[in-house]
Design an enzyme around this catalytic site. Structure first.
Site, short mmCIF file in Angstrom:
data_model
loop_
_atom_site.label_atom_id
_atom_site.label_comp_id
_atom_site.label_asym_id
_atom_site.label_seq_id
_atom_site.Cartn_x
_atom_site.Cartn_y
_atom_site.Cartn_z
N TYR A 107 0.83 -1.17 -0.07
CA TYR A 107 -0.04 -0.21 -0.05
C TYR A 107 0.89 1.39 0.05
CZ TYR A 107 -3.84 3.06 1.23
OH TYR A 107 -4.74 3.93 1.06
N HIS B 296 -20.34 14.24 -25.75
CA HIS B 296 -19.86 13.35 -26.86
C HIS B 296 -19.78 11.69 -26.46
CE1 HIS B 296 -15.99 14.41 -25.29
NE2 HIS B 296 -15.45 13.45 -25.83
N PHE C 63 -7.14 20.14 -24.22
CA PHE C 63 -7.89 18.84 -24.53
C PHE C 63 -9.04 18.90 -23.94
CE2 PHE C 63 -8.83 14.37 -23.79
CZ PHE C 63 -9.09 13.92 -24.91
N ASP C 64 -10.21 18.13 -24.23
CA ASP C 64 -11.55 18.31 -23.87
C ASP C 64 -11.73 17.93 -22.42
OD1 ASP C 64 -11.14 15.54 -24.36
OD2 ASP C 64 -13.21 15.11 -24.92
N ALA D 287 0.91 14.23 -22.37
CA ALA D 287 0.57 12.96 -23.23
C ALA D 287 1.23 12.24 -24.04
CB ALA D 287 -1.03 12.84 -23.48
N LYS E 51 -0.98 7.01 -23.31
CA LYS E 51 -0.58 7.21 -24.70
C LYS E 51 1.06 7.16 -24.58
CE LYS E 51 -4.07 10.36 -24.22
NZ LYS E 51 -4.83 10.13 -23.13
N ASP F 80 1.01 19.49 -20.64
CA ASP F 80 0.16 18.42 -20.55
C ASP F 80 0.69 17.39 -21.74
OD1 ASP F 80 -1.81 16.28 -21.40
OD2 ASP F 80 -3.42 17.70 -21.75
#
Ligand code: F0G
Length: 458
Positions: free
Chosen positions: A72, A450, A124-125, A217, A258, A215
């Site tokens: 843990y 979406h 990004f969304d 990714a 990604k 960001d």
């Protein structure tokens, strides 16, 4: 004669695919309310919905999984990942999260307040969702070239420095908690940000005492493009390029699904101990203890290996050349796509492809459904459905580009699959003038609609 290009790996495990027929697909997509997210995966032949969490791991990563430490607190897998984050990105402070949006949730809970302004290059969304959910606003300062799919500009992910400075001038710096650079710029077509632009954004941020967040990714794909397209980096290794990229930023969030080449995972990297301490509380509340943050030990171990593997130039070349292979076939057939070809996906310009479908009838979604019906290929709409309604006026927001994204999973499909995708799109292109109606919304969520929207045919 030059040797043909071939992959830098071979295949050790395979997964059978079902090739459906048109009749089956017509029934399935209707049952799915014309929302491709509602399809079962076995109803899809070639799945280009996303490159996120859909890649194949290497045998080194699978071996690391077997050595995952599931303690843990203080697991060795955590320290393995912490070491990779320090060595690759240079951050002393790091928090694991279960995926990218979880990293956004934790960090934005710490830093974003109602009314804040967060400029960047096409957020990004989920990033935008997490900003707007907190009553703050995302301002897109991407260069104008990004919105012209015909312009062959090498770094369409770049921020327009003048637009950014205008935001800094019109807002007080206190109201801007940070600027976000998305590497690569997913929304604009997997387009890279140049090293020069990172440097300039960083200098401007320092001048106004505003923090910078990457960001991250697709950070390695971005570095690959810097090596190929920015002359002074031609002889640098991807690792050296990444080191310089991250020397300009204060913080990172990452969806490891990604360029971590894993199926689940995310992380936050920080230089500030103070922010780390505050974010740790949110990590514990939302994700899990700070030494696992929603990830199994085995997932952290596989990610530590993946982060190093993705820096291999041969891997990146194989990956990006496959995307180019598909893109070039479409360009040869005259199909309008975002140029130059991006890192993780092909973005088809749907409004130029389906000229007879009205904008209010979701042109890119219409093309996505045509492609599914044609060959069982699943892409994703990056257009009006994704753009959501304006939070104030509740009117549809029409983005500057209406795109169908075909995202290629890492190390999953062969170029024969890419041939099928190209063939299907070419067939639709040949009969494009007969397609004149799209879809209307029957049901939608107030944000990120979406994913769950229900549509009917017009
Ligand atoms: N940032 C970028 C640039 C992304 O592309 C994504 C996810 C995220 C953040 C959120 O990460 O999914 O791990 O929570 N993009 C996926 C896609 C979903 O299909 O482009 P996540």
């Amino acid at each position: 004669m030059e040797y043909p290009f071939s992959e830098s790996y071979k295949i050790k495990m395979v997964e059978p695919l079902y090739r459906s027929n048109l009749q089956e697909r017509a029934q399935w997509i209707k049952q799915a309310d014309y929302n491709l997210f509602n399809l079962k995966s076995n109803q899809v032949y070639i799945d280009l919905l996303t490159d996120s969490g859909t890649g194949s791991m290497s045998h080194h990563q699978w071996a690391a999984m077997m050595q995952g430490d599931e303690s843990y607190a203080g697991a060795s897998s955590y320290f393995q990942l912490k070491k990779a984050v320090k060595e690759i990105f240079g951050f002393d402070y790091f928090l694991p999260t279960h995926q990218g949006r979880a990293a956004e949730n934790v960090l934005f809970s710490t830093l974003v307040k109602t009314g804040n302004i967060i400029p960047g290059n096409s957020h990004f969304d989920t990033t935008k969702g997490h900003i707007e959910f907190r009553g703050a606003h995302a301002i897109d300062c991407t260069i104008d070239e990004a919105f012209d799919t015909h312009a062959d500009f090498p770094f369409k992910g770049n921020v327009d420095i003048q637009k950014l400075e205008n935001v800094f001038i019109s807002e007080s710096a206190d109201n801007i908690p940070f600027v976000i650079l998305t590497l690569t710029n997913n929304t604009a077509g997997g387009q890279p940000v140049s090293m020069q632009n990172m440097r300039e954004v960083s200098i401007l941020c320092k001048k106004y005492s505003i923090a910078l967040l990457y960001d991250s990714a697709r950070f390695a794909e971005n570095a690959y493009f810097i090596k190929l397209r920015e002359v002074e980096y031609k002889n640098k290794t991807i690792r050296e390029i990444v080191t310089e990229m991250y020397s300009y930023t204060d913080m990172m969030t990452m969806s490891s699904k990604k360029d971590g080449i894993v199926n689940i995972g995310g992380l936050i990297g920080l230089r500030s101990e103070e922010i780390f301490k505050k974010a740790s509380t949110f990590n514990i509340m939302f994700e899990g203890f700070i030494s696992y943050g929603g990830m199994a030990g085995r997932d952290m171990s596989a990610l530590a290996v993946g982060l190093n593997e993705v820096l291999d130039f041969n891997y990146l070349e194989t990956r990006i050349k496959q995307v180019e292979y598909l893109g070039n076939k479409l360009i040869e057939a005259g199909i309008p796509i975002q140029k130059p070809i991006g890192g993780h996906a092909i973005f088809v310009n749907a409004t130029e492809f389906l000229v007879n479908v009205p904008r209010e009838q979701f042109v890119a979604q219409t093309l996505a459904i045509e492609l599914y019906l044609e060959a069982g290929v699943r892409g994703v709409e990056i257009g009006t459905l994704l753009a959501d309604r304006d939070p104030q006026t509740r009117q549809n927001r029409y983005p500057r580009l209406e795109l169908l994204r075909l995202a290629i999973p890492r190390r999953v499909y062969t170029n024969n699959h890419m041939d099928v995708v190209a063939h299907a799109l070419i067939k639709i292109f040949e009969r494009r003038n007969e397609i004149s109606s799209g879809f209307e919304i029957m049901e939608e969520a107030p944000i990120l609609r979406h994913f769950t929207v229900k549509l009917k045919k017009n």
